[in-house]
Enzyme design. Structure first.
Site, short mmCIF file in Angstrom:
data_model
loop_
_atom_site.label_atom_id
_atom_site.label_comp_id
_atom_site.label_asym_id
_atom_site.label_seq_id
_atom_site.Cartn_x
_atom_site.Cartn_y
_atom_site.Cartn_z
N TYR A 120 0.79 -1.24 0.00
CA TYR A 120 0.00 0.00 0.00
C TYR A 120 0.82 1.29 0.00
O TYR A 120 0.50 2.25 -0.68
CB TYR A 120 -0.93 0.03 1.21
CG TYR A 120 -2.11 -0.91 1.14
CD1 TYR A 120 -2.20 -1.92 0.17
CD2 TYR A 120 -3.14 -0.82 2.07
CE1 TYR A 120 -3.28 -2.78 0.14
CE2 TYR A 120 -4.22 -1.68 2.04
CZ TYR A 120 -4.30 -2.66 1.07
OH TYR A 120 -5.37 -3.51 1.03
N GLU A 138 -1.77 13.80 -7.97
CA GLU A 138 -1.09 15.09 -8.12
C GLU A 138 0.40 14.90 -8.43
O GLU A 138 0.96 15.56 -9.31
CB GLU A 138 -1.20 15.92 -6.83
CG GLU A 138 -2.63 16.30 -6.46
CD GLU A 138 -3.31 15.30 -5.54
OE1 GLU A 138 -3.11 14.07 -5.71
OE2 GLU A 138 -4.06 15.74 -4.65
N1 THU Z 1 -5.11 10.19 -3.26
C1 THU Z 1 -4.70 10.97 -4.29
O1 THU Z 1 -4.33 10.48 -5.36
N2 THU Z 1 -4.72 12.32 -4.11
C2 THU Z 1 -5.23 12.95 -3.01
O2 THU Z 1 -5.24 14.18 -2.96
C3 THU Z 1 -5.72 12.17 -1.89
C4 THU Z 1 -5.52 10.70 -1.97
C5 THU Z 1 -5.16 8.72 -3.47
C6 THU Z 1 -4.13 7.92 -2.76
C7 THU Z 1 -4.81 6.56 -2.71
O3 THU Z 1 -4.57 5.88 -3.94
C8 THU Z 1 -6.28 6.88 -2.64
O4 THU Z 1 -6.40 8.24 -3.03
C9 THU Z 1 -6.89 6.70 -1.26
O5 THU Z 1 -6.15 7.37 -0.30
#
Ligand code: THU
Length: 136
Positions: free
Chosen positions: A56, A63
């Site tokens: 994980y 981003e």
């Molecule tokens: N995640 C993002 O890609 N950007 C964010 O701003 C918040 C979280 C992703 C990481 C992970 O793959 C999933 O969202 C759940 O946390």
């Protein structure tokens, strides 16, 4: 360099492209698909999506993948982010995580950040989201 105003059309385009990028997301573990789109100062737009991993902690946010795509795609030594938008498949409030804030800061200390807040789409500056970003 001071924060530049974004036009409504730039904002709308970034939100649209971030939303489209959700479709590319690889998020089998969380089921939370995220897309991001950033605008550089020459006016180019680059997108990214989250890419998760069975281990994980190796998952990468949308981003930071958008920023990596911009670094690769710009053909320049570096990029300056004018604005970045982030959208998610659950249509819930979701601002960039702390790690992404620091990486956005690296490439645009005056960047504007467009995300879904509790009242819908909102725009903040990276300075407001990360008041004391780390620089070397
Ligand atoms: N995640 C993002 O890609 N950007 C964010 O701003 C918040 C979280 C992703 C990481 C992970 O793959 C999933 O969202 C759940 O946390």
């Amino acid at each position: 360099m001071t924060t530049s105003e974004l036009t409504k059309s730039e904002q709308d385009q970034l939100i649209k492209k971030a939303t489209q990028a959700i479709n590319s997301s690889y998020a089998p573990y969380s089921g939370f698909k995220v897309g991001a789109a950033l605008l550089t100062f020459p006016g180019e737009i680059f997108t990214g999506c989250n890419v998760e991993n069975a281990s994980y902690g190796l998952s990468m946010c949308a981003e930071r993948n958008a920023i990596a795509n911009a670094i690769i795609g710009s053909g320049q030594d570096t990029i300056t982010i004018k604005a970045i938008a982030v959208a998610n498949s659950h249509n819930v409030a979701c601002s960039p995580c702390g790690a992404c804030r620091q990486v956005i800061w690296e490439f645009g200390q005056n960047a504007q950040v467009i995300f879904q807040g509790n009242q819908g789409w909102q725009t903040s500056t990276i300075k407001d989201l990360l008041p004391e970003g780390f620089s070397l």
